[in-house]
Motif scaffolding. Structure first.
Motif, short mmCIF file in Angstrom:
data_model
loop_
_atom_site.label_atom_id
_atom_site.label_comp_id
_atom_site.label_asym_id
_atom_site.label_seq_id
_atom_site.Cartn_x
_atom_site.Cartn_y
_atom_site.Cartn_z
N ALA A 1 -10.89 12.64 10.87
CA ALA A 1 -9.83 11.65 11.02
C ALA A 1 -9.98 10.51 10.03
O ALA A 1 -9.02 9.94 9.54
N ALA A 2 -11.23 10.17 9.72
CA ALA A 2 -11.46 9.06 8.80
C ALA A 2 -11.10 9.43 7.38
O ALA A 2 -10.92 8.56 6.54
N GLN A 3 -11.03 10.72 7.07
CA GLN A 3 -10.75 11.14 5.72
C GLN A 3 -9.25 11.17 5.42
O GLN A 3 -8.85 11.21 4.27
N THR A 4 -8.44 11.14 6.45
CA THR A 4 -6.99 11.17 6.24
C THR A 4 -6.50 9.77 5.88
O THR A 4 -6.98 8.78 6.42
N LYS A 5 -5.53 9.67 4.99
CA LYS A 5 -5.00 8.39 4.57
C LYS A 5 -4.04 7.85 5.63
O LYS A 5 -3.28 8.58 6.23
N ALA A 6 -4.13 6.55 5.82
CA ALA A 6 -3.22 5.92 6.77
C ALA A 6 -1.80 5.96 6.23
O ALA A 6 -1.59 5.84 5.02
N PRO A 7 -0.82 6.14 7.10
CA PRO A 7 0.57 6.17 6.62
C PRO A 7 0.95 4.82 6.04
O PRO A 7 0.43 3.79 6.47
N PRO A 8 1.84 4.78 5.06
CA PRO A 8 2.23 3.50 4.46
C PRO A 8 2.92 2.62 5.48
O PRO A 8 3.61 3.09 6.38
N LYS A 9 2.71 1.32 5.34
CA LYS A 9 3.33 0.38 6.26
C LYS A 9 4.83 0.35 6.03
O LYS A 9 5.30 0.36 4.90
N LYS A 10 5.58 0.29 7.11
CA LYS A 10 7.02 0.22 7.01
C LYS A 10 7.43 -1.21 6.61
O LYS A 10 6.77 -2.17 6.97
N GLY A 11 8.51 -1.31 5.90
CA GLY A 11 9.02 -2.61 5.53
C GLY A 11 8.36 -3.21 4.31
O GLY A 11 8.59 -4.36 3.99
N PHE A 12 7.53 -2.45 3.61
CA PHE A 12 6.87 -2.98 2.42
C PHE A 12 7.88 -3.12 1.29
O PHE A 12 8.66 -2.22 1.03
N CYS A 13 7.86 -4.25 0.63
CA CYS A 13 8.71 -4.45 -0.53
C CYS A 13 7.85 -4.95 -1.68
O CYS A 13 7.03 -5.84 -1.49
N PRO A 14 8.04 -4.41 -2.86
CA PRO A 14 7.20 -4.79 -3.99
C PRO A 14 7.47 -6.21 -4.46
O PRO A 14 8.51 -6.78 -4.17
N ALA A 15 6.52 -6.76 -5.17
CA ALA A 15 6.68 -8.10 -5.72
C ALA A 15 7.67 -8.06 -6.87
O ALA A 15 7.86 -7.05 -7.53
N ALA A 16 8.32 -9.20 -7.10
CA ALA A 16 9.24 -9.29 -8.22
C ALA A 16 8.47 -9.26 -9.52
O ALA A 16 7.28 -9.55 -9.57
N GLY A 17 9.17 -8.91 -10.59
CA GLY A 17 8.55 -8.93 -11.90
C GLY A 17 8.23 -10.36 -12.33
O GLY A 17 8.74 -11.33 -11.75
#
Length: 220
Positions: free
Chosen positions: A35-51
């Motif tokens: 279980a520790a080897q599996t990657k955690a699912p990406p967090k919902k609602g993530f938005c990238p930083a502006a340029g």
């Protein structure tokens, strides 16, 4: 001795085989659980930083807090973020704030359209959005969008529609210190940075926030 030696070797082989089999029955201590080897699912609602360019054009008004930068774009979400700070009773009592809410929908809709026109608008340095709030009078809010030149048509459309909803441009001259007054304002300013043309659009719901954003974006 000649009879014991082969027998001894046979016993040693059997013992070694039994030890190997016993080891295979137990998990390795230095192997992490599956279980520790599996990657955690990406967090919902993530938005990238502006340029870096669009982000640098977002104003930093004195005495005003930037409460959200580059919120995940969605018309209702963007409207909700701005309106959540305004008490329902104040919204109901102040006709100016109800007008601001209508203008806010125009602003959010056009910003979202501009973002949809370019894939990954935040990451590609085409767009930056920020929400501002008065730390003392939390109902006094403003929104700023920085849009790069290749989205200028969408930005100009937004400015045109907003100015039609504003009875008159706000008086942004300094006034005596005191609580803000409900006042819907909207404006825009063209700006060039690092060889690109930008449109900075802003909208606010109080005279104090209008002055703060205007002076920060268009210093006299």
């Amino acid at each position: 001795m000649s009879h014991r030696s082969p027998l001894s070797r046979l016993l040693v082989a059997i013992l070694a085989l039994s030890l190997v089999t016993a080891c295979e029955d137990f998990p390795q201590q230095d192997t992490p659980p599956r279980a520790a080897q599996t990657k955690a699912p990406p967090k919902k609602g993530f938005c990238p930083a502006a340029g870096p360019i669009t982000r640098s054009l977002l104003p930093s008004p004195e005495g005003v807090e930037r409460v959200a930068t580059n919120p995940c774009l969605g018309v209702n979400d963007l409207i909700g973020l701005a309106l959540d700070a305004i008490p329902e009773q104040k919204m109901a009592d102040e006709a100016e704030l109800r007008t601001f809410r209508q203008g806010l929908r125009t602003f959010a809709t056009r910003v979202t359209v501009a973002a949809d026109a370019v894939d990954c608008a935040y990451e590609n340095d085409h767009l930056a959005v920020s929400i501002y709030q008065d730390p003392q009078y939390d109902w006094s809010v403003g929104l700023v969008a920085v849009v790069r030149g290749d989205l200028e048509a969408a930005a100009e459309d937004a400015v045109c529609l907003l100015l039609k909803q504003v009875p008159f441009l706000p008086d942004v001259r300094p006034r005596a210190v005191g609580p803000p007054t409900p006042k819907f304002c909207a404006d825009a300013q063209s700006r060039e940075a690092r060889g690109y043309d930008f449109m900075i659009m802003w909208i606010a719901d109080s005279d104090a926030m209008c002055r703060s954003l205007t002076h920060a974006i268009r210093p006299t």
